[in-house]
Design an enzyme around this catalytic site. Sequence first.
Site, PDB file in Angstrom:
ATOM      1  N   SER A  85       0.736  -5.121  -2.595  1.00  0.00           N
ATOM      2  CA  SER A  85      -0.690  -5.033  -2.271  1.00  0.00           C
ATOM      3  C   SER A  85      -1.552  -4.214  -3.219  1.00  0.00           C
ATOM      4  O   SER A  85      -2.773  -4.236  -3.104  1.00  0.00           O
ATOM      5  CB  SER A  85      -0.878  -4.480  -0.867  1.00  0.00           C
ATOM      6  OG  SER A  85      -0.740  -5.537   0.049  1.00  0.00           O
ATOM      7  N   LYS A 105      -9.012   2.596   0.074  1.00  0.00           N
ATOM      8  CA  LYS A 105      -8.698   1.483   0.965  1.00  0.00           C
ATOM      9  C   LYS A 105      -8.886   1.958   2.405  1.00  0.00           C
ATOM     10  O   LYS A 105      -8.619   3.129   2.726  1.00  0.00           O
ATOM     11  CB  LYS A 105      -7.244   1.062   0.709  1.00  0.00           C
ATOM     12  CG  LYS A 105      -6.780  -0.163   1.470  1.00  0.00           C
ATOM     13  CD  LYS A 105      -5.365  -0.530   1.003  1.00  0.00           C
ATOM     14  CE  LYS A 105      -4.844  -1.786   1.678  1.00  0.00           C
ATOM     15  NZ  LYS A 105      -3.483  -2.158   1.175  1.00  0.00           N
ATOM     16  N   SER A 118      -3.125  -6.881  -0.332  1.00  0.00           N
ATOM     17  CA  SER A 118      -4.146  -6.574   0.640  1.00  0.00           C
ATOM     18  C   SER A 118      -5.193  -5.579   0.147  1.00  0.00           C
ATOM     19  O   SER A 118      -6.233  -5.445   0.783  1.00  0.00           O
ATOM     20  CB  SER A 118      -3.488  -6.031   1.911  1.00  0.00           C
ATOM     21  OG  SER A 118      -2.812  -4.816   1.630  1.00  0.00           O
TER      22      SER A 118
HETATM   23  N1  GLN Z   1       1.236  -9.644   0.941  1.00  0.00           N
HETATM   24  C1  GLN Z   1       2.323  -8.907   1.511  1.00  0.00           C
HETATM   25  C2  GLN Z   1       2.215  -8.980   3.019  1.00  0.00           C
HETATM   26  O1  GLN Z   1       1.391  -9.665   3.461  1.00  0.00           O
HETATM   27  C3  GLN Z   1       2.296  -7.495   1.038  1.00  0.00           C
HETATM   28  C4  GLN Z   1       1.254  -6.703   1.672  1.00  0.00           C
HETATM   29  C5  GLN Z   1       1.244  -5.272   1.253  1.00  0.00           C
HETATM   30  O2  GLN Z   1       1.808  -4.913   0.224  1.00  0.00           O
HETATM   31  N2  GLN Z   1       0.633  -4.451   2.073  1.00  0.00           N
HETATM   32  O3  GLN Z   1       2.938  -8.362   3.739  1.00  0.00           O
END
Ligand code: GLN
Length: 484
Positions: free
Chosen positions: A174, A75, A150
Amino acid sequence: MKLHEFTASRAVAAIRRCEVSSEDLVRALLARMEAVEPQISAMLHVDAEAALAEARARDAAPPSGPLHGIPIALKDNLSVRGQPCTCASRILRGYRAPYDATVVEKLRRAGAVLLGRANMDEFAMGSSTETSSVRATRNPWDPARAPGGSSGGAAAAVAAREAFAALGSDTGGSIRQPAAFCGCVGLKPTYGRVSRYGLVAFASSLDQIGPLTRDVRDAALLFNAIAGHDPHDSTSLSDAPADLSSALGRGVRGLKLGLPREYFLKGIERDVEESVRRAARELEKLGAEIVEVSLPHTEYAVATYYVLATAEASANLARFDGVRYGHRAEKPSDLLEMYGRTRAEGFGAEVKRRIILGTYVLSRGYHDAYYLHAQKARTLIRGDFQQAFARCDAILTPTTPTPAFKLGEKMQDPLQMYLADIFTIAVNLAGACAISLPCGFVVRETTLPVGLQIIGPWMREETIFRIADAYEQATAWREEAPPL
Ligand code: GLN
């Protein structure tokens, strides 16, 4: 079977038997990328020459570790010395990381080859990879749909067979949510299990790095390689992680698995719920006992998370001011204007929303009402899990209430987007570990995968691996590939 269709474990075995070289593997994945990237856009940056050079160096050297010669995608928020690390943000355009993250160092020590950088929501804020400043990634099962986020680029790359495995990060879901949407396996380790050194921080008390893979054994292979204490991360646990190889193949006889009643209420789509209940019955047939448990503060998890995560993000992202990293506004008239314009130009709308919200909940007069309150709610949520784990060895839930949604569907409605993580967020607040793996398919316009989440107590990764492996071995979901 074509080389790009291998799992990581199969590739490890093939290299060990000298049937393929690391260079062969990298070439196969690069060719696969060329074929499918125009439809999927999973990757942000691939330096083919650098990956091939690393592979050739591995081929020339004696076997170095459990991932010898295996290409792995990262990532775009994990630092690799000399490589771009943009978090899919304009503000980090042009920035190159000056050092290797601990997980990268560990991957190298295990023999891995770094394949390239996967797309993500900007600074990991999102659930669809649409907040990436570069482009959205598409779901390999249906290019009209989001891969989740994400870590959507990482999940899509693994699902589309552009990478055998990838590392992502999980602050509120994410890794697990995109794994569920793309039909792969994703692990969020116990907080502190994997060093965060070299991960660009979003919400430091919640962030964990973990693997995205095609199957459970590959996830174990990667977790073994990256877990462990690191003096560079003060929140890293000192306990040595258990060796997972003993967990695999042990079966579930004698284990008690909890179904939390609060996770099967409104909002969950009927066929998603049915897939998860069927998985629970399958595990029962394999010898586990299913019990009902309660996590009574579940309804506060999303609100609690969006106070704490934004508060931490507002502090963590203060460093992106045009002085040291990436983008700097041109010709500012003074320092304040430089800060202001750099950030206005560099951050996207979702990141700005979070910084503003986080600054607000920390500001004088509101701190007690929001931030402090949320900390108390977090303690209650953690307590829920402690009580539940007194009654069962692990908890089974859907990873997400719906299968992959359409691109664009939730972009105008942040609250709807935030609710995509309703089943994953509480685990980060509690600090426990969880894995998502495929447990079936549902039909919308196309066939879409459904994820089963197995949540385990703190430092009990071996328990969730044991359950996930038993379930995976008894079912054939991992045989399915997206129609590319
Ligand atoms: N979707 C969640 C957010 O927008 C989690 C994101 C993540 O785990 N980095 O914060």
